[in-house]
Design a protein around this motif. Structure first.
Motif, PDB file in Angstrom:
ATOM      1  N   THR A 139      23.577   6.782  21.923  1.00 29.27           N
ATOM      2  CA  THR A 139      24.358   7.621  22.830  1.00 29.27           C
ATOM      3  C   THR A 139      23.928   7.315  24.254  1.00 29.27           C
ATOM      4  N   GLN A 140      24.919   7.085  25.111  1.00 31.74           N
ATOM      5  CA  GLN A 140      24.612   6.795  26.502  1.00 31.74           C
ATOM      6  C   GLN A 140      25.703   7.347  27.415  1.00 31.74           C
ATOM      7  N   ARG A 141      25.327   7.620  28.634  1.00 33.86           N
ATOM      8  CA  ARG A 141      26.278   8.184  29.596  1.00 33.86           C
ATOM      9  C   ARG A 141      27.093   7.092  30.290  1.00 33.86           C
ATOM     10  N   GLU A 142      26.456   6.065  30.777  1.00 33.69           N
ATOM     11  CA  GLU A 142      27.144   5.028  31.548  1.00 33.69           C
ATOM     12  C   GLU A 142      26.809   3.660  30.971  1.00 33.69           C
ATOM     13  N   PRO A 143      27.546   3.226  29.953  1.00 36.18           N
ATOM     14  CA  PRO A 143      27.249   1.912  29.359  1.00 36.18           C
ATOM     15  C   PRO A 143      27.251   0.813  30.415  1.00 36.18           C
ATOM     16  N   ASN A 144      26.328  -0.102  30.281  1.00 37.93           N
ATOM     17  CA  ASN A 144      26.209  -1.286  31.133  1.00 37.93           C
ATOM     18  C   ASN A 144      25.852  -0.966  32.587  1.00 37.93           C
ATOM     19  N   ARG A 145      25.336   0.229  32.851  1.00 39.48           N
ATOM     20  CA  ARG A 145      24.932   0.577  34.218  1.00 39.48           C
ATOM     21  C   ARG A 145      23.443   0.903  34.273  1.00 39.48           C
ATOM     22  N   TYR A 146      22.687   0.232  33.464  1.00 45.99           N
ATOM     23  CA  TYR A 146      21.256   0.488  33.410  1.00 45.99           C
ATOM     24  C   TYR A 146      20.491  -0.710  33.926  1.00 45.99           C
ATOM     25  N   PRO A 147      19.248  -0.502  34.322  1.00 53.01           N
ATOM     26  CA  PRO A 147      18.417  -1.635  34.763  1.00 53.01           C
ATOM     27  C   PRO A 147      18.303  -2.667  33.644  1.00 53.01           C
ATOM     28  N   PRO A 148      18.048  -3.910  33.998  1.00 50.61           N
ATOM     29  CA  PRO A 148      17.957  -4.976  32.990  1.00 50.61           C
ATOM     30  C   PRO A 148      16.979  -4.668  31.859  1.00 50.61           C
ATOM     31  N   ALA A 149      15.842  -4.066  32.150  1.00 52.15           N
ATOM     32  CA  ALA A 149      14.871  -3.767  31.083  1.00 52.15           C
ATOM     33  C   ALA A 149      15.460  -2.796  30.067  1.00 52.15           C
ATOM     34  N   CYS A 150      16.184  -1.808  30.542  1.00 48.69           N
ATOM     35  CA  CYS A 150      16.812  -0.831  29.650  1.00 48.69           C
ATOM     36  C   CYS A 150      17.907  -1.510  28.818  1.00 48.69           C
ATOM     37  N   GLN A 151      18.696  -2.373  29.447  1.00 44.04           N
ATOM     38  CA  GLN A 151      19.742  -3.105  28.722  1.00 44.04           C
ATOM     39  C   GLN A 151      19.135  -4.025  27.664  1.00 44.04           C
ATOM     40  N   GLU A 152      18.012  -4.649  27.996  1.00 44.49           N
ATOM     41  CA  GLU A 152      17.343  -5.527  27.029  1.00 44.49           C
ATOM     42  C   GLU A 152      16.812  -4.718  25.843  1.00 44.49           C
ATOM     43  N   LEU A 153      16.263  -3.548  26.109  1.00 43.42           N
ATOM     44  CA  LEU A 153      15.776  -2.692  25.033  1.00 43.42           C
ATOM     45  C   LEU A 153      16.925  -2.281  24.118  1.00 43.42           C
ATOM     46  N   MET A 154      18.044  -1.875  24.685  1.00 43.06           N
ATOM     47  CA  MET A 154      19.198  -1.500  23.861  1.00 43.06           C
ATOM     48  C   MET A 154      19.710  -2.693  23.061  1.00 43.06           C
ATOM     49  N   ALA A 155      19.715  -3.869  23.655  1.00 45.85           N
ATOM     50  CA  ALA A 155      20.147  -5.075  22.936  1.00 45.85           C
ATOM     51  C   ALA A 155      19.219  -5.357  21.762  1.00 45.85           C
ATOM     52  N   GLU A 156      17.918  -5.175  21.964  1.00 47.96           N
ATOM     53  CA  GLU A 156      16.952  -5.397  20.884  1.00 47.96           C
ATOM     54  C   GLU A 156      17.145  -4.366  19.767  1.00 47.96           C
ATOM     55  N   ILE A 157      17.395  -3.127  20.142  1.00 46.63           N
ATOM     56  CA  ILE A 157      17.660  -2.076  19.138  1.00 46.63           C
ATOM     57  C   ILE A 157      18.899  -2.431  18.331  1.00 46.63           C
ATOM     58  N   ARG A 158      19.955  -2.871  18.987  1.00 44.54           N
ATOM     59  CA  ARG A 158      21.180  -3.286  18.286  1.00 44.54           C
ATOM     60  C   ARG A 158      20.884  -4.432  17.318  1.00 44.54           C
ATOM     61  N   LYS A 159      20.100  -5.394  17.784  1.00 43.88           N
ATOM     62  CA  LYS A 159      19.760  -6.560  16.961  1.00 43.88           C
ATOM     63  C   LYS A 159      19.001  -6.130  15.702  1.00 43.88           C
ATOM     64  N   VAL A 160      18.000  -5.274  15.868  1.00 45.46           N
ATOM     65  CA  VAL A 160      17.209  -4.813  14.726  1.00 45.46           C
ATOM     66  C   VAL A 160      18.097  -4.031  13.744  1.00 45.46           C
ATOM     67  N   CYS A 161      18.922  -3.147  14.276  1.00 48.16           N
ATOM     68  CA  CYS A 161      19.807  -2.370  13.400  1.00 48.16           C
ATOM     69  C   CYS A 161      20.775  -3.279  12.650  1.00 48.16           C
ATOM     70  N   ASN A 162      21.258  -4.322  13.320  1.00 53.73           N
ATOM     71  CA  ASN A 162      22.151  -5.275  12.666  1.00 53.73           C
ATOM     72  C   ASN A 162      21.424  -6.031  11.564  1.00 53.73           C
ATOM     73  N   GLU A 163      20.159  -6.382  11.795  1.00 55.34           N
ATOM     74  CA  GLU A 163      19.378  -7.120  10.801  1.00 55.34           C
ATOM     75  C   GLU A 163      19.070  -6.285   9.574  1.00 55.34           C
ATOM     76  N   ILE A 164      18.732  -5.011   9.786  1.00 56.39           N
ATOM     77  CA  ILE A 164      18.347  -4.188   8.639  1.00 56.39           C
ATOM     78  C   ILE A 164      19.558  -3.551   7.972  1.00 56.39           C
ATOM     79  N   GLY A 165      20.710  -3.611   8.652  1.00 59.05           N
ATOM     80  CA  GLY A 165      21.925  -3.068   8.062  1.00 59.05           C
ATOM     81  C   GLY A 165      21.775  -1.594   7.762  1.00 59.05           C
ATOM     82  N   ASP A 166      22.315  -1.198   6.647  1.00 58.85           N
ATOM     83  CA  ASP A 166      22.280   0.220   6.251  1.00 58.85           C
ATOM     84  C   ASP A 166      21.201   0.477   5.211  1.00 58.85           C
ATOM     85  N   THR A 167      20.029  -0.111   5.449  1.00 56.93           N
ATOM     86  CA  THR A 167      18.935   0.065   4.489  1.00 56.93           C
ATOM     87  C   THR A 167      17.969   1.151   4.900  1.00 56.93           C
ATOM     88  N   LEU A 168      18.254   1.880   5.966  1.00 54.11           N
ATOM     89  CA  LEU A 168      17.356   2.935   6.437  1.00 54.11           C
ATOM     90  C   LEU A 168      17.304   4.077   5.448  1.00 54.11           C
TER      91      LEU A 168
END
Length: 168
Positions: A139-168
């Motif tokens: 959940t975010q208020r302003e997509p793509n309007r965050y500092p690069p470090a925050c965008q990189e963290l969100m990208a990494e979270i997306r990547k991990v979630c994509n890798e593990i799929g729905d195995t949580l």
């Protein structure tokens, strides 16, 4: 969100949407429906939602998102909500102990009861696992309007979630 938080990773909203926020489902968590091995439902080959609506549960606290989601599973199938013998603030070792001692049903994350499942002290009931899944939402208020470090963290979270799929 008041603007003090860049983003939140967690359960998504149930019904009401704040249109100033954006939601992105990244994965789904799955809970297992389980009872102690001597519970009457443990002997049933296939358990129905109707069966589950008629027995005592350890449920999430009234008014919580987890409780609303649980109740909605049953309401969606025109069944009464589960009988709440005990309301718990969280799924914990205390809930595991209660289920081991009494004829109660509970939803558990599989890792919490892995040991008891292996020892056959707790039995996972056969029921459609999708019924008790919940989205993990970014959940975010302003997509793509965050500092690069925050965008990189969100990208990494997306990547991990994509890798593990729905195995949580």
């Amino acid at each position: 969100m008041s603007g003090n938080v860049d983003f939140v990773l967690g359960p998504g909203p149930q019904d009401t949407l704040d249109h100033s926020l954006s939601w992105e489902v990244l994965a789904h968590t799955r809970r297992i429906v389980a009872v102690r091995s001597s519970h009457p439902l443990a002997r049933k080959r296939n358990v129905t939602l109707a069966d589950l609506s008629m027995v005592n549960w350890v449920t999430p606290r009234q008014g919580t998102l987890a409780r609303v989601r649980l109740d909605n599973v049953f309401l969606h199938h025109a069944l009464p909500s589960p009988k709440s013998a005990i309301q718990a603030y969280t799924t914990s070792a205390t809930v595991v102990a209660l289920v081991l001692q009494r004829d109660l049903v509970a939803l558990f994350p599989r890792p919490l009861v892995k040991h008891e499942l292996r020892l056959k002290q707790i039995k996972e009931l056969r029921i459609d696992k999708k019924l008790f899944s919940a989205p993990v939402v970014l959940t975010q208020r302003e997509p793509n309007r965050y500092p690069p470090a925050c965008q990189e963290l969100m990208a990494e979270i997306r990547k991990v979630c994509n890798e593990i799929g729905d195995t949580l």
